[in-house]
Design a protein around this motif. Sequence first.
Motif, PDB file in Angstrom:
ATOM      1  N   LEU A  57     -31.401 -71.249  16.023  1.00  0.00           N
ATOM      2  CA  LEU A  57     -30.469 -72.266  15.566  1.00  0.00           C
ATOM      3  C   LEU A  57     -30.516 -72.459  13.864  1.00  0.00           C
ATOM      4  CD1 LEU A  57     -28.267 -74.591  15.990  1.00  0.00           C
ATOM      5  CD2 LEU A  57     -30.351 -75.982  15.920  1.00  0.00           C
ATOM      6  N   LEU A  58     -31.607 -72.118  13.232  1.00  0.00           N
ATOM      7  CA  LEU A  58     -31.627 -71.785  11.831  1.00  0.00           C
ATOM      8  C   LEU A  58     -30.897 -70.725  11.282  1.00  0.00           C
ATOM      9  CD1 LEU A  58     -32.976 -73.297   9.563  1.00  0.00           C
ATOM     10  CD2 LEU A  58     -34.950 -71.880   9.780  1.00  0.00           C
ATOM     11  N   VAL A  59     -31.587 -69.499  11.851  1.00  0.00           N
ATOM     12  CA  VAL A  59     -30.605 -68.160  11.559  1.00  0.00           C
ATOM     13  C   VAL A  59     -29.067 -68.078  11.839  1.00  0.00           C
ATOM     14  CG1 VAL A  59     -30.627 -65.596  11.902  1.00  0.00           C
ATOM     15  CG2 VAL A  59     -32.917 -67.096  11.806  1.00  0.00           C
ATOM     16  N   LEU A  60     -28.940 -68.837  12.961  1.00  0.00           N
ATOM     17  CA  LEU A  60     -27.473 -68.949  13.393  1.00  0.00           C
ATOM     18  C   LEU A  60     -26.637 -70.034  12.371  1.00  0.00           C
ATOM     19  CD1 LEU A  60     -25.753 -68.046  15.813  1.00  0.00           C
ATOM     20  CD2 LEU A  60     -26.170 -70.337  16.748  1.00  0.00           C
ATOM     21  N   ASP A  65     -21.919 -69.001   8.028  1.00  0.00           N
ATOM     22  CA  ASP A  65     -20.985 -68.946   6.812  1.00  0.00           C
ATOM     23  C   ASP A  65     -20.704 -67.548   6.445  1.00  0.00           C
ATOM     24  OD1 ASP A  65     -21.437 -71.600   6.576  1.00  0.00           O
ATOM     25  OD2 ASP A  65     -23.458 -71.459   5.513  1.00  0.00           O
ATOM     26  N   VAL A  66     -21.519 -66.492   6.738  1.00  0.00           N
ATOM     27  CA  VAL A  66     -21.206 -65.251   6.505  1.00  0.00           C
ATOM     28  C   VAL A  66     -20.386 -64.389   7.478  1.00  0.00           C
ATOM     29  CG1 VAL A  66     -22.322 -62.977   6.082  1.00  0.00           C
ATOM     30  CG2 VAL A  66     -23.408 -65.130   5.242  1.00  0.00           C
ATOM     31  N   ALA A  67     -20.538 -64.763   8.695  1.00  0.00           N
ATOM     32  CA  ALA A  67     -19.458 -64.434   9.774  1.00  0.00           C
ATOM     33  C   ALA A  67     -18.199 -64.837   9.699  1.00  0.00           C
ATOM     34  CB  ALA A  67     -20.340 -64.684  11.090  1.00  0.00           C
ATOM     35  N   ARG A  69     -16.313 -65.118   7.494  1.00  0.00           N
ATOM     36  CA  ARG A  69     -15.634 -64.381   6.118  1.00  0.00           C
ATOM     37  C   ARG A  69     -14.945 -63.188   6.787  1.00  0.00           C
ATOM     38  NH1 ARG A  69     -20.409 -65.627   2.241  1.00  0.00           N
ATOM     39  NH2 ARG A  69     -20.207 -67.938   1.756  1.00  0.00           N
ATOM     40  N   GLY A  70     -15.184 -62.586   7.826  1.00  0.00           N
ATOM     41  CA  GLY A  70     -14.320 -61.536   8.356  1.00  0.00           C
ATOM     42  C   GLY A  70     -15.059 -60.288   8.731  1.00  0.00           C
ATOM     43  N   ASN A  71     -16.538 -60.274   8.750  1.00  0.00           N
ATOM     44  CA  ASN A  71     -16.924 -59.145   9.483  1.00  0.00           C
ATOM     45  C   ASN A  71     -17.331 -59.315  10.860  1.00  0.00           C
ATOM     46  OD1 ASN A  71     -18.984 -56.989   9.757  1.00  0.00           O
ATOM     47  ND2 ASN A  71     -20.262 -57.656   7.947  1.00  0.00           N
ATOM     48  N   PRO A  72     -16.467 -58.171  11.523  1.00  0.00           N
ATOM     49  CA  PRO A  72     -16.667 -58.513  12.925  1.00  0.00           C
ATOM     50  C   PRO A  72     -17.991 -57.983  13.356  1.00  0.00           C
ATOM     51  CG  PRO A  72     -15.577 -56.286  12.006  1.00  0.00           C
ATOM     52  CD  PRO A  72     -15.941 -57.269  10.996  1.00  0.00           C
ATOM     53  N   LEU A  73     -18.803 -56.818  12.943  1.00  0.00           N
ATOM     54  CA  LEU A  73     -20.204 -56.903  13.465  1.00  0.00           C
ATOM     55  C   LEU A  73     -20.957 -58.080  13.339  1.00  0.00           C
ATOM     56  CD1 LEU A  73     -21.840 -54.589  14.517  1.00  0.00           C
ATOM     57  CD2 LEU A  73     -22.519 -53.969  12.323  1.00  0.00           C
ATOM     58  N   LEU A  74     -20.989 -58.758  12.470  1.00  0.00           N
ATOM     59  CA  LEU A  74     -21.690 -60.095  12.116  1.00  0.00           C
ATOM     60  C   LEU A  74     -21.423 -61.110  13.234  1.00  0.00           C
ATOM     61  CD1 LEU A  74     -24.032 -60.496  10.412  1.00  0.00           C
ATOM     62  CD2 LEU A  74     -22.682 -61.578   8.933  1.00  0.00           C
ATOM     63  N   GLY A  75     -20.070 -61.032  13.628  1.00  0.00           N
ATOM     64  CA  GLY A  75     -19.646 -62.052  14.762  1.00  0.00           C
ATOM     65  C   GLY A  75     -20.311 -61.560  15.976  1.00  0.00           C
TER      66      GLY A  75
END
Length: 156
Positions: A57-60, A65-67, A69-75
Motif C-alpha cells: 500500500l505504501l509503494v502503491l 502519482d507517477v502512473a 502521468r501516462g506511463n502505461p508500463l507503470l500502470g
Amino acid sequence: MDDWIQITILGVMSVVLIASGILAYRNKYVAWLALKSFFPGWPGLAGLYLGIAFASLLVLSVLMDVATRGNPLLGLVVLVLFAVFVTSLLTGIVGMFWLPKFLLPKWIEEMADEIRRGDDPLSRDLRPGGKLHGRLGVPRAQQPPRSKEEHDERSE
C-alpha cells in the motif's frame, strides 16, 4: 506534513509486521502464541501478510502519482501491486482466524503431532511420575490426603 506522518507510521508498521512474521515462520519469535487465546487463528503468522499488504500500500501510494502521468508500463505495475495488496490483506485478515495447512510452517505441524502423541513437555509433566501429576496440577507429595488410608500410607 500529515502525509509524512502517515507514510512513516505505515512504513514502521509494515517493517515490524514483516520482521515479526518472518521470525514467527522460522520459530524464532513465539511470544505471539499468547494471542491465540484471543484469536482462533494464527495472528503471528498473519502479521507477515498484513505487513506485506501495508508495504505494498505504501509503494502503491507513491507509484499512483507517477502512473497517472501516462506511463502505461507503470500502470501495469500498479495493477500487479494492487493485486498483491488485496491478496495479502485478505490472507492476513483471514489468517487471524484460520490459515490453510499449506501456509503453516513445518514446526507447527510437528508441534501438533507431538501434542497428539503426548510427547510435548506439558503432557510429560502431567503423566504419572511427572512434576504436575496429581489432583489439580499439584504434585502428589504436596496434596492433602484424600482418605484415612492414604494418610496412613504417607505417614509410614
